[in-house]
Design a protein around this motif. Sequence first.
Motif, PDB file in Angstrom:
ATOM      1  N   GLY A   1       8.468 -40.892 -18.674  1.00 59.16           N
ATOM      2  CA  GLY A   1       8.084 -41.196 -19.877  1.00 59.16           C
ATOM      3  C   GLY A   1       8.303 -42.601 -20.264  1.00 59.16           C
TER       4      GLY A   1
ATOM      5  N   ASP B   1       7.028 -32.057 -22.236  1.00 58.63           N
ATOM      6  CA  ASP B   1       6.087 -32.656 -23.006  1.00 58.63           C
ATOM      7  C   ASP B   1       7.252 -33.638 -23.936  1.00 58.63           C
TER       8      ASP B   1
ATOM      9  N   ASP C   1       0.636 -32.627 -24.247  1.00 62.38           N
ATOM     10  CA  ASP C   1       0.820 -32.223 -25.333  1.00 62.38           C
ATOM     11  C   ASP C   1      -0.024 -30.998 -25.655  1.00 62.38           C
TER      12      ASP C   1
ATOM     13  N   ARG D   1       7.117 -32.381 -35.703  1.00 64.34           N
ATOM     14  CA  ARG D   1       5.791 -33.464 -35.381  1.00 64.34           C
ATOM     15  C   ARG D   1       4.682 -32.928 -36.053  1.00 64.34           C
TER      16      ARG D   1
ATOM     17  N   ASN E   1       7.879 -38.037 -24.274  1.00 61.57           N
ATOM     18  CA  ASN E   1       7.649 -38.698 -25.638  1.00 61.57           C
ATOM     19  C   ASN E   1       9.031 -39.051 -26.286  1.00 61.57           C
ATOM     20  N   THR E   2       9.936 -39.083 -25.547  1.00 58.13           N
ATOM     21  CA  THR E   2      11.075 -39.644 -26.209  1.00 58.13           C
ATOM     22  C   THR E   2      11.393 -41.181 -25.428  1.00 58.13           C
TER      23      THR E   2
ATOM     24  N   LEU F   1      -0.106 -38.171 -21.445  1.00 59.27           N
ATOM     25  CA  LEU F   1       0.473 -37.741 -22.388  1.00 59.27           C
ATOM     26  C   LEU F   1      -0.277 -36.822 -23.193  1.00 59.27           C
TER      27      LEU F   1
END
Length: 492
Positions: A261, A78, A276, A144, A82-83, A272
């Motif tokens: 990603g 995950d 998550d 986050r 998201n990077t 995504l």
Amino acid sequence: MHLAEPFTTASLFVVTGALMTLAIVLSRVSGRLGVPVFLVFLGIGMLAGSDGPIGIAFDDYRMSFRLGAAALALILFDGGLNTPRAAMRRGLAPAAVLATVGVAGTAGIVALGARALGFEWEAALLLGAVVSSTDAAAVFSVLRSSGIQLRHRVGTTLELESGLNDPVAMILTVGLTEVLVSGEPLSAWTLIEVPIQLGVGAGVGAALGFAGAWLLRSARLPASGLYTVLTSSIALLAFGVPTLLDGSGFLSVYVCALVIGNSALPNRAAVLRFHDAAAWLGQVSMFLLLGLLVYPSHLGDVAWVGLGLALLLAFVARPLVVALCLAPFGFERREVACIGWVGLRGAVPIILATFPVMAGVTGAERIFDIVFFVVVVNAILPGATVAWITRKLDLLSDHPPPPQAVLEISSTQLLDGELVSFHISNALVVAGVRISELPLPEGCRLLLIVRGASLIAPEGNTVLALDDHVYLFFRPKDRKLVQLLFGSEEVA
């Protein structure tokens, strides 16, 4: 016998469901107390364990190690998804140094402290290796969910480091455990093994990432839910294949997710969102399970040793190693101070501490208790002050917070068009302008405005206000013109 089994299974489901529900509901407490949320999960696991009021007898270190590794793979996957590529370019070099040289340096300094507290050299080095790496679950969770946004270079370096540094700590822990079991000295092969495992892990992860991205684009699956099943399968392969080849599965799954990603994907939003949720499920389950392993009555015996090593790690080892590792990269002093302070420990050290217990190392249970104590102190001390230190050092990002509502398009195919959100700031020429006066390219449409907690259907006489989040539909060929008007797109 036949009647008892379903009732036993049902009881397991009830206990598991009740603990997870309690953990999730009480996760809001972490924000009020200012501590990382994983500490709440650990605490509930401890209360449910053998020494707690529920009294669940659980000491299966082998199961905990395997399930913990699986949960970490989900969390790393995950994090990689998201990077963004731009952030990776900015932070990869310093993060790589921290993930290798930094881990070894931290292990060495903590080992010196453990030796000063009376441990034999082998046990001291093992303790240093176990607590040497920062934890992806803790770092991703705190950064986050804390409500703060660090400057991109600082936040990206911390996230990349936590995603990359598990392999070195794992190799050192396994090597030193073998030394204690066999009585043989640490061989030069252990040091040679580090770059080999990193190389195999990175190579296999990148290959599976490119292959997986191609497969996701080409598969044309009949149902949107199958895309998340396919990405989960790719994550399992990315962790398992390099591990069988004596490579690093943790590094592989993270690199694989980085590649996927940053590729064009069908059904991207759903993928995504699913991962998550999977990462949170892994995190809750993992910390509850690790909490069950702990006997609170044993922690008093190691409190002073654990506190001493935790303070050494937080105030000496981590800041010193970070300052030395980041010296060549031109970081500001306050950025170095922040990265040195926010080196959170979490599940990884606890999972690594189960390895010597499984191997039958003398005194391994005491090492496990000390590591747990170090993690808890680390969560309270640096972990609870992340927001404070960020504001104190003036390292808050100037990027706007995400909008209150998110508009998405879910499709099982790649579409010839994009739906992107932009934040309206003072620096943009469109701020304060009526929509009818905007020089939008042909076919471009402004579909939605998110203004605070209100959704606004845009019309020609609607004026774009400061801090609006606007959603535009446009063709890929018009991206540069749209960005000239509205700036950089927001990252969800």
